[in-house]
Write a protein that holds these residues in place. Sequence first.
Motif: not given
Length: 444
Positions: A155-161, A225-243
């Motif tokens: 939850q890096r962005g949320i908690r840092v914010g 699972v967190w790295a690939v599953d959009k149901r667990v990590n909702r940010s994946l649906a609308h954001n990119v991952r580093a190449v």
Amino acid sequence: MSQSGAGVVEVRDLHGRSYRVGERPHDIMGHSRRWMLWLTWVAMAGIGVLQYGYGVAVAALDTANASGAFWVLALWVVFQAGAAAPTAALSHRLALSPPRAVLLGAALCAAGPLTLAFTDSLVLAILGYSVLSGTGAGIVYATCASTIAKWYPEQRGIRVGFVTGAFGFGAVPFIALFAAFLTPSNRAEVFAGVGVCILLVVGACGALLRDPPSGWWPQDIDPKVWAVDKRVNRSLAHNVRAVRQFPPGEAVRTPAFLVMYLILVIAAAASLLAVAFVPIVAVHQGFSLGIGALAVGLLAVVNGAGRSVAGRLSDRFGRRKMLSAALLIEGCAQLGLVYSVSIGQAWAFVVFAALSGMAGGAFYPLFASLVADYFGEPNAVRNFGVVYSAKLFGGLIGVGLPALLVSSHGLLTAFVVAGLLSLLAAVMTRLIHRPGLPKVCLPR
């Protein structure tokens, strides 16, 4: 997967990122990780007055050399932002512990108000407030943000914010104090009290901070699972991952970094312009100091709230879209401040100041998350420290240059320029593209 200790397992996801799984926060420090969340929040709140309370203090004291006084703040921003990247680098390379870093930062922060309490010398004010206090604030800011990012990697962005949002919230009591009680006759007592308060609060919190082991991950979430599953990590649906993972030396050579840096220079300049000069504009345009203090106090509150909310919204709608929205609001708010002054409406002035604060707070956690998305999680803290240094140029442009206009009452022109540049920056976000993708050339 490899075993690195009793009950501790090293796991790699399909992107090659490594995670240390198997330790609870209680096993590491004897408390839940919320302990670190609130300690960093309070420490961050303790230094907020140095930035957000300064403009009200200058207006309350009716300083003869207002231009010089605001250059002290401009240079404070330079050293505060400039200290972020070195602090992250020292933490990474020399294992500089959070307690040592924050205790040093607390002592340096306190030097600023204590210097202003007992001298009228501009040179000493620059040395004590700009150089020492600015550097200390940068150390505290970077260390608190880094520590909480390590404890909440999912939850890096949320908690840092949330934690950096305390930077605005913590200034509010001091803004009210300056507006109600600060006068030239009691300046020494008030500023000395502020300095002692910063030293005690920030130092006490800093002494209790602790980082988790490198690569630590909460054991109740499967990282693969967190790295690939959009149901667990909702940010994946609308954001990119580093190449791939970009260390700072490689990240700075990418077009995405250059665009981010330029946008942050503009955004920081516009935000700092409002933070520093809203009280002065209020007084110069016939509103009371109370209106100016109310405007900048509300600005600080919603600045903190904007940081907290931005991360959650970016997970749902996308970070680049939210950054564009924040910059659009910032630009409209700056122009709205000028319009409210032109029609003499104090309530509109306060509302537009608040909107400026909300947008001005939102883009910092958005950039922190964008940096992780585009350049990789393992180097996110160091890479963001480099991007954050753009704020130092924002301080020179948004505080230093407008300071030259204070005596001529020409600050409204600066707000118009800042508003237009913010709108331009909102469009520039479309130029942020993920680095490392192969170039595809279509056949002729």
